[in-house]
Design a protein around this motif. Structure first.
Motif, PDB file in Angstrom:
ATOM      1  N   PRO A   1       0.997  -1.371   0.256  1.00  0.00           N
ATOM      2  CA  PRO A   1       0.058  -0.001  -0.081  1.00  0.00           C
ATOM      3  C   PRO A   1       1.047   1.085  -0.033  1.00  0.00           C
ATOM      4  CG  PRO A   1      -0.655  -1.811   1.738  1.00  0.00           C
ATOM      5  CD  PRO A   1       0.497  -2.110   1.317  1.00  0.00           C
ATOM      6  N   LYS A   2       0.442   2.362  -0.725  1.00  0.00           N
ATOM      7  CA  LYS A   2       1.225   3.727  -0.550  1.00  0.00           C
ATOM      8  C   LYS A   2       0.850   4.339   0.734  1.00  0.00           C
ATOM      9  CE  LYS A   2       2.054   7.136  -3.839  1.00  0.00           C
ATOM     10  NZ  LYS A   2       1.501   7.906  -5.178  1.00  0.00           N
ATOM     11  N   THR A   3       1.554   4.462   1.764  1.00  0.00           N
ATOM     12  CA  THR A   3       1.511   4.882   2.980  1.00  0.00           C
ATOM     13  C   THR A   3       1.497   6.438   3.119  1.00  0.00           C
ATOM     14  OG1 THR A   3       3.802   4.747   3.570  1.00  0.00           O
ATOM     15  CG2 THR A   3       2.186   2.886   3.744  1.00  0.00           C
ATOM     16  N   GLU A   4       2.210   6.978   1.933  1.00  0.00           N
ATOM     17  CA  GLU A   4       2.375   8.739   2.033  1.00  0.00           C
ATOM     18  C   GLU A   4       1.770   9.414   0.859  1.00  0.00           C
ATOM     19  OE1 GLU A   4       6.043   9.790   3.335  1.00  0.00           O
ATOM     20  OE2 GLU A   4       6.104   8.739   5.058  1.00  0.00           O
ATOM     21  N   PRO A   5       0.862  10.181   0.979  1.00  0.00           N
ATOM     22  CA  PRO A   5       0.620  10.559  -0.425  1.00  0.00           C
ATOM     23  C   PRO A   5       1.565  11.549  -0.973  1.00  0.00           C
ATOM     24  CG  PRO A   5      -0.874  11.454   1.650  1.00  0.00           C
ATOM     25  CD  PRO A   5       0.175  10.660   2.157  1.00  0.00           C
ATOM     26  N   ASN A   6       1.601  11.674  -2.274  1.00  0.00           N
ATOM     27  CA  ASN A   6       2.428  12.719  -3.101  1.00  0.00           C
ATOM     28  C   ASN A   6       1.871  13.191  -4.096  1.00  0.00           C
ATOM     29  OD1 ASN A   6       2.502  10.456  -5.069  1.00  0.00           O
ATOM     30  ND2 ASN A   6       4.597   9.897  -4.827  1.00  0.00           N
ATOM     31  N   GLN A   7       2.513  14.153  -4.935  1.00  0.00           N
ATOM     32  CA  GLN A   7       1.945  14.601  -6.075  1.00  0.00           C
ATOM     33  C   GLN A   7       1.530  13.889  -7.156  1.00  0.00           C
ATOM     34  OE1 GLN A   7       3.123  15.821  -9.224  1.00  0.00           O
ATOM     35  NE2 GLN A   7       4.908  14.502  -9.092  1.00  0.00           N
ATOM     36  N   CYS A   8       2.038  12.516  -7.259  1.00  0.00           N
ATOM     37  CA  CYS A   8       1.566  11.746  -8.250  1.00  0.00           C
ATOM     38  C   CYS A   8       0.099  11.213  -8.090  1.00  0.00           C
ATOM     39  CB  CYS A   8       2.569  10.492  -8.364  1.00  0.00           C
ATOM     40  SG  CYS A   8       4.160  10.806  -8.768  1.00  0.00           S
ATOM     41  N   ASP A   9      -0.148  10.818  -6.942  1.00  0.00           N
ATOM     42  CA  ASP A   9      -1.608  10.488  -6.269  1.00  0.00           C
ATOM     43  C   ASP A   9      -1.608  10.387  -4.690  1.00  0.00           C
ATOM     44  OD1 ASP A   9      -4.079   9.340  -7.767  1.00  0.00           O
ATOM     45  OD2 ASP A   9      -3.862   8.163  -5.819  1.00  0.00           O
ATOM     46  N   PRO A  10      -2.342  10.661  -4.309  1.00  0.00           N
ATOM     47  CA  PRO A  10      -2.827  10.497  -2.778  1.00  0.00           C
ATOM     48  C   PRO A  10      -2.545   9.123  -2.325  1.00  0.00           C
ATOM     49  CG  PRO A  10      -4.825  11.189  -3.373  1.00  0.00           C
ATOM     50  CD  PRO A  10      -3.972  11.298  -4.784  1.00  0.00           C
ATOM     51  N   ARG A  11      -3.285   8.038  -3.033  1.00  0.00           N
ATOM     52  CA  ARG A  11      -3.298   6.755  -2.514  1.00  0.00           C
ATOM     53  C   ARG A  11      -2.866   5.623  -3.203  1.00  0.00           C
ATOM     54  NH1 ARG A  11      -7.768   9.651  -1.807  1.00  0.00           N
ATOM     55  NH2 ARG A  11      -8.457   9.275  -3.849  1.00  0.00           N
ATOM     56  N   ALA A  12      -2.792   5.667  -4.538  1.00  0.00           N
ATOM     57  CA  ALA A  12      -2.300   4.656  -5.563  1.00  0.00           C
ATOM     58  C   ALA A  12      -0.871   4.827  -6.064  1.00  0.00           C
ATOM     59  CB  ALA A  12      -3.111   4.558  -6.866  1.00  0.00           C
ATOM     60  N   TRP A  13       0.032   4.050  -6.367  1.00  0.00           N
ATOM     61  CA  TRP A  13       1.003   3.984  -7.176  1.00  0.00           C
ATOM     62  C   TRP A  13       0.628   4.076  -8.603  1.00  0.00           C
ATOM     63  CZ3 TRP A  13       5.172   4.792  -4.176  1.00  0.00           C
ATOM     64  CH2 TRP A  13       5.148   4.094  -2.809  1.00  0.00           C
ATOM     65  N   VAL A  14       1.503   5.239  -9.171  1.00  0.00           N
ATOM     66  CA  VAL A  14       0.990   5.388 -10.444  1.00  0.00           C
ATOM     67  C   VAL A  14       2.042   4.935 -11.458  1.00  0.00           C
ATOM     68  CG1 VAL A  14       0.289   7.440 -12.223  1.00  0.00           C
ATOM     69  CG2 VAL A  14      -0.269   7.450  -9.570  1.00  0.00           C
TER      70      VAL A  14
END
Length: 350
Positions: A131-144
């Protein structure tokens, strides 16, 4: 006609795969010529005379191969990861496209037939991330995962079912999301049922600039008009404001484009839309190639008076807008977006 394939240069291993056979069957009258490598066909990529047939080669030639290396590269801008490309090259002919810098005197589509291996690799890669545990500018929840770094997936979908298979695969990957930028409105993609797990980024620029530089693409107006349809079909739809080409009236042209977005997009589209802003980077080798088939484009793309050279990591001689000026111009465009389209979040700009 975007594609009228008459010659297919194919690796023997690709012809043995079901996807390879399906691709050949789509153009039953095409001559199939076996080659050792689909990525370097001397009769195509190494023939200087093909520069004068730039668009015709894109229309009539297809290369078919097997992808031998599977690597997801860290990105952090458009996506968290750049997925192994299921294709490279394009039937469209945008004058600023960076892919031809690596391919010589022609840039038709090269498509890879071992799609099942690619999807298997991506599934395993996603599982390893967890799971993606920290939001980033790519997406808050998913690995893009960007699927189209070296091609346009909407056009690739005219060649094979690779894109449909990739969209279907990401539909079932709860921690991941596919993404690709496009300048071609392929309405067949509306039937793919992505269920929110694929982000399509429609590339937009002022129409006056696009008419000179975006060759064989869907019009900018057609791309903007398609946003709501793709949103309704289950895609996340962002905007790729790229490349930003500076000229004497560039900012007023962007103001007109932003007004067009305001007028056309629905409240639902605006509520989820985000953008990336990418200023032009050009290349000495591509400049020389363009002079052989579309010299008018270089009046906008090659501006030594406002550009500076930079040698890239792979040794290529690129040009970009001079650093001090680019910073000012970038801020002016961001200010314009904030003023005219406050609903549009800019994910990153460079």
């Amino acid at each position: 006609m975007l594609l009228d394939v008459r010659t297919i240069y194919a690796e023997p291993a690709a012809l043995e795969l079901e996807r390879g056979r399906q691709i050949v069957e789509r153009w039953p009258r095409a001559e199939v010529i076996e080659v050792a490598s689909a990525n370097r066909v001397d009769a195509v990529h190494g023939d200087e005379q093909n520069v004068q047939r730039w668009v015709r080669v894109k229309t009539e030639v297809l290369a078919l191969g097997v992808r031998k290396t599977m690597t997801a590269r860290v990105n952090g801008r458009s996506a968290d990861w750049i997925a192994p490309s299921a294709a490279n090259g394009c039937a469209m002919a945008c004058a600023y496209c960076y892919v031809p810098r690596h391919k010589g005197y022609a840039n038709p589509i090269t498509v890879y037939a071992n799609i099942e291996q690619m999807i298997g690799y991506l599934r395993r890669h996603v599982v390893r991330q967890g799971p993606k545990t920290e939001p980033n500018q790519c997406d808050p929840r998913a690995w893009v995962y960007d699927l189209g770094e070296n091609s346009d997936a909407s056009v690739d979908a005219l060649v094979s079912d690779n894109v449909a298979d990739l969209v279907a695969a990401f539909r079932d990957l709860e921690h991941a999301k596919a993404s690709f930028a496009t300048k071609f409105v392929n309405r067949d993609l509306l039937t793919y049922d992505p269920q929110g797990r694929t982000r399509i980024r429609f590339s937009v620029m002022p129409e006056r600039t696009a008419k000179l530089l975006d060759i064989r693409t869907s019009s900018v107006g057609e791309r903007i008009a398609a946003v709501d349809d793709f949103l309704a079909a289950g895609y996340e739809v962002h905007l790729n404001m790229s490349p930003v080409v500076v000229h004497e009236e560039w900012l007023s042209d962007w103001a007109e484009l932003l007004q067009q977005l305001n007028d056309v997009l629905s409240p639902a589209a605006k509520a989820q839309a985000q953008a990336e802003v990418i200023f032009l980077t050009h290349n000495q080798g591509l400049h020389d190639v363009n002079l052989g088939w579309h010299p008018q484009a270089e009046n906008l793309l090659w501006r030594p008076d406002i550009q500076e050279f930079k040698v890239s990591q792979n040794g290529m001689r690129n040009v970009r807008y001079r650093a001090g000026w680019k910073g000012v111009w970038k801020q002016r465009l961001l200010d314009l977006i904030a003023e005219q389209a406050p609903w549009l979040t800019v994910r990153y700009a460079f």
